[in-house]
Each structure stands twice: as structure tokens, then as C-alpha cells.
Design a protein around this motif. Sequence first.
Motif, short mmCIF file in Angstrom:
data_model
loop_
_atom_site.label_atom_id
_atom_site.label_comp_id
_atom_site.label_asym_id
_atom_site.label_seq_id
_atom_site.Cartn_x
_atom_site.Cartn_y
_atom_site.Cartn_z
N CYS A 65 0.82 -1.20 0.00
CA CYS A 65 0.00 0.00 0.00
C CYS A 65 0.86 1.25 0.00
N VAL A 66 0.58 2.14 -0.92
CA VAL A 66 1.16 3.47 -1.07
C VAL A 66 2.61 3.45 -1.52
N ASP A 67 3.48 2.81 -0.77
CA ASP A 67 4.89 2.80 -1.16
C ASP A 67 5.54 1.51 -0.68
N SER A 68 6.77 1.33 -1.06
CA SER A 68 7.45 0.05 -0.79
C SER A 68 7.84 -0.13 0.67
N THR A 69 7.54 0.84 1.55
CA THR A 69 7.81 0.62 2.97
C THR A 69 6.89 -0.45 3.53
N ASN A 70 5.78 -0.69 2.84
CA ASN A 70 4.85 -1.75 3.20
C ASN A 70 4.36 -1.60 4.64
N HIS A 71 4.02 -0.39 5.03
CA HIS A 71 3.59 -0.11 6.40
C HIS A 71 2.30 -0.84 6.79
N VAL A 72 1.44 -1.15 5.83
CA VAL A 72 0.20 -1.85 6.17
C VAL A 72 0.50 -3.31 6.52
N HIS A 73 1.46 -3.89 5.84
CA HIS A 73 1.91 -5.24 6.20
C HIS A 73 2.42 -5.24 7.64
N ASP A 74 3.19 -4.21 7.98
CA ASP A 74 3.72 -4.10 9.35
C ASP A 74 2.58 -3.96 10.36
N LYS A 75 1.53 -3.21 10.00
CA LYS A 75 0.37 -3.05 10.88
C LYS A 75 -0.28 -4.41 11.12
N ASP A 76 -0.48 -5.17 10.04
CA ASP A 76 -1.07 -6.50 10.16
C ASP A 76 -0.22 -7.41 11.03
N SER A 77 1.06 -7.42 10.76
CA SER A 77 1.97 -8.29 11.52
C SER A 77 1.98 -7.95 13.00
N ALA A 78 1.91 -6.66 13.30
CA ALA A 78 1.93 -6.22 14.70
C ALA A 78 0.67 -6.62 15.45
N LEU A 79 -0.42 -6.90 14.75
CA LEU A 79 -1.67 -7.29 15.41
C LEU A 79 -1.76 -8.79 15.70
#
Length: 132
Positions: A65-79
Motif C-alpha cells: 500500500c502506497v509505497d514500498s515501505t509496506n507499512h500496512v503489512h507491518d500493521k497487520d503483523s503487529a496485530l
Amino acid sequence: MNRFRVHHIMCTNLYRGYGYSGPFCENMTRMVTWLKDNPDEPLMLVTHPDEICKKCPNLVEDKYCVDSTNHVHDKDSALLEPLHLRENTVYTYNELKQHAKKYLTREVFENSCNNCEWYKQGLCRYDDFDYS
């Protein structure tokens, strides 16, 4: 079998029909309706784009999502850990809501949602979560 992102446990529960675009809202509404009508259908829990993400204007190359930092993946993983869930495991929507009922705290919710536009606009609140 539908794929289902971890953070979408909260998004689908608190969804009010607002979104990025017409196609996104149409798809989100369709998915939320399907989940509520079929709460015992199997879902594969993932930390990458799912059926809801397909129409998101921020989805890039069906990968992030949005850019290659993949922050939404990180959000999912953190949950995963605080909600006692496992990636690539099959759950029903009812089971996911029961995990949220048992393990979702205000702190976990705030940490996950604090950068979301809908949260910032006051459209999503921990106190509005429906566990039924």
C-alpha cells in the motif's frame, strides 16, 4: 477461499460506507455484507493484500500500500500476537470477532489505527466496536 487481512477485523467491523473512491467503497460494502451474511465461511488470515484491497487506489502492484515501505503489512503483523492469531491460518469471521472481543484492548486498537484517515476523522473508535 477469501483472503482476509488482520487489520480488516477492525475496518470491517467499524465500516460506515466512507472510502477512498467509488470502486473501493462498492467493493468494501460488498465484502462487509458478505462477511456479515456468511460469518462462518472460512477465511485465510494474511498480512498482505486481500479481497478488500483489490479496489484500493493505494494498492501498488498488488503487493503493498502506497509505497514500498509496506507499512500496512507491518500493521497487520503487529496485530497477530496481541490478538492471538496466526498468519496463513483459516478462521471464520465469527472466530476473528471473538478473538477481538477477548484480546483487543484500547491500546492495541489505538496503536494500530492511529495513522488511519478514518480514525483521524473520528469515524472509527474503539468504543464503537461491535463484538456480536
